[in-house]
Design an enzyme around this catalytic site. Structure first.
Site, short mmCIF file in Angstrom:
data_model
loop_
_atom_site.label_atom_id
_atom_site.label_comp_id
_atom_site.label_asym_id
_atom_site.label_seq_id
_atom_site.Cartn_x
_atom_site.Cartn_y
_atom_site.Cartn_z
CE1 TYR A 191 -15.80 -33.48 0.24
CE2 TYR A 191 -15.32 -31.36 -0.76
CZ TYR A 191 -14.90 -32.48 -0.08
OH TYR A 191 -13.58 -32.60 0.29
CG ASP A 230 -20.15 -25.44 2.27
OD1 ASP A 230 -19.45 -24.50 1.84
OD2 ASP A 230 -19.77 -26.63 2.27
CE LYS A 268 -13.90 -25.35 -4.17
NZ LYS A 268 -14.84 -26.16 -3.45
C1 LIG Z 1 -14.62 -27.09 -2.21
C2 LIG Z 1 -15.68 -27.16 -1.19
C3 LIG Z 1 -15.40 -27.41 0.16
C4 LIG Z 1 -14.03 -27.78 0.65
O1 LIG Z 1 -13.10 -26.78 0.46
P1 LIG Z 1 -11.53 -27.17 0.48
O2 LIG Z 1 -10.84 -25.85 0.36
O3 LIG Z 1 -11.32 -28.07 -0.70
O4 LIG Z 1 -11.26 -27.84 1.76
C5 LIG Z 1 -16.43 -27.32 1.07
N1 LIG Z 1 -17.69 -27.03 0.68
C6 LIG Z 1 -17.99 -26.81 -0.61
C7 LIG Z 1 -19.39 -26.47 -0.99
C8 LIG Z 1 -17.01 -26.88 -1.59
O5 LIG Z 1 -17.33 -26.71 -2.87
#
Ligand SMILES: *Cc1c(COP(=O)(O)O)cnc(C)c1O
Length: 428
Positions: free
Chosen positions: A143, A238, A266
């Protein structure tokens, strides 16, 4: 007697779709009523009924220091008192950028944004702008936020273009997104051989945390790095979830691989909305105002959010921070797995740094397909038994768990004891 969580949930559904501002919070996959949180401290939060929970989602990752760390709260209060935002640059943003560049060696330049979605979406645009290519590769089960071209479902099989996972994403928008299997080196090789020269970027969670926890094999990431270099493709890690959490330098430090661009989020906001993307300076030079790739944000680098993030990044650099976090997380999953085995429940568990996965399957999964084959009914039962016992796990079998620096031995032991009781109830 009405339960306050239930009445709040009913009220919320009148003015908010599904009663929540992000879907997993609604408890749809596990059933039951979401808990409305009124306050949090250290490893705990309290719901509307004043019921205390040991929290294992940590705001989905950011709360690595535990909730409401006094120094983070103080930094936020001090920053807020100086003004909430200016739409003009601040020194704090330079401090933050310098800190990120210092901690993540592959990042030479970085731009701050406000969410992980923005970070990956912008990284993608940069990769396309810099290479002049359209195609991208992502992996099934990873994701990367909710940008259109990344909301693509698993299209299994080599060179299969995915279908959108969400309504409202035109087929045209995702026709350039190739979806491959996580941890499948051969498929990646074959795809590059067939169309490597068209591929702008490969985007990957180097430790996958959005199909529960699945670790990449070192060969998978090494193959990806080699092919991207060979074909002039941009490698995007990511690390929105894994950054600063699996190790101080993220998964790239753990695996010793340098991506070209990294997306962060995060933990770097320490609980407030900060995210970032950064990498090689020659690539970042394509960003406006220097280059032709446009990206902007009214609240980007917001001073209050940056104060929370910067303070968090400073505090996690204490010597031994990640060693201790890893060992606490490891103790937790070992203990829960041992409890399951005592009760005769089919179960396995895994952890990397401060992230963990609990699986109702006999082996730790290494692919999306294996993960999907785990027993979700069993997970849901376990989830509710733990919730009733005051332990808050992610309300879905397909989410990773998070431990904070405030989860001490006593809290880990209490969690394992509750897990053991839950497993014995499940076994009868
Ligand atoms: C949480 C997450 C996102 C999205 O971040 P948001 O701040 O919720 O838009 C993208 N990539 C990864 C791997 C994530 O865990």
């Amino acid at each position: 007697m009405t339960n306050k969580n239930e009445s709040l949930f009913l009220r919320a559904q009148i003015t908010t779709p599904g009663g929540v501002n992000s879907p997993v919070r609604a408890f749809r996959s596990v059933g039951g009523t979401p808990r409305f949180i009124q306050r949090a401290e250290g490893p705990y939060f309290w719901d509307a009924e004043d019921q205390r929970y040991i929290d294992y989602i940590g705001s989905w990752g950011p709360a690595i220091l535990g909730h409401a760390h006094p120094l983070v709260v103080k930094a936020v209060q001090d920053a807020a008192a100086r003004g909430l935002g200016f739409g003009a640059p601040t020194e704090g943003e330079i401090d933050m950028a310098e800190e990120i560049c210092k901690l993540v060696p592959s990042i030479e330049q970085v731009r701050l944004v406000s969410s992980g979605t923005e970070a990956t979406m912008s990284a993608l645009r940069l990769a396309r702008g810099a290479t002049g290519r359209d195609k991208i590769i992502k992996f099934e089960g990873c994701y990367h936020g909710h940008a259109d071209s990344l909301l693509v479902k698993a299209g299994s099989g080599l060179l299969t273009f995915g279908n959108p996972t969400s309504a409202g994403v035109p087929e045209d928008f995702i026709q350039h997104t190739l979806v491959l299997d996580y941890n499948n080196c051969q498929q990646l090789e074959d795809t590059f051989k067939a169309r490597g020269k068209d591929i702008a970027c490969v985007i990957v969670e180097p430790v996958a945390g959005n199909m529960n926890l699945i670790q990449a094999t070192p060969e998978f990431l090494q193959t990806m790095r080699r092919l991207c270099t060979q074909y002039g493709t941009v490698l995007i890690f990511d690390e929105v979830m894994s950054g600063f959490r699996v190790a101080l330098g993220g998964a790239q430090a753990l695996y010793n691989i340098r991506p070209d661009i990294t997306a962060l989020g995060k933990v770097i906001g320490g609980g407030l909305p900060v995210a970032a993307f950064g990498g090689r300076a020659d690539l970042m030079a394509h960003m406006a105002p220097l280059g032709k790739v446009y990206q902007a944000g009214t609240l980007s680098g917001n001073p209050v959010a940056v104060a929370a993030g910067l303070t968090t990044l400073k505090l996690i650099q204490e010597p031994g921070f990640h060693t201790r976090l890893s060992s606490q997380t490891n103790k937790l999953v070992k203990g829960i797995a041992a409890a399951a085995s005592k009760a005769g429940v089919t179960f396995s568990a895994d952890s990397v740094g401060g992230m963990f996965g609990l699986y109702f399957s006999s082996e730790v999964p290494t692919s999306y397909t294996q993960m999907m084959a785990s027993d979700t009914a069993k997970f849901n039962q376990f989830f509710h038994l733990m919730l009733d016992a005051g332990v808050y796990l992610a309300p879905s079998a397909f989410e990773a768990g998070f431990v904070s620096a405030q989860h001490d031995d006593q809290i880990i032991a209490a969690t394992i004891a509750e897990a053991e009781k839950a497993f014995f109830k499940m076994a009868v």
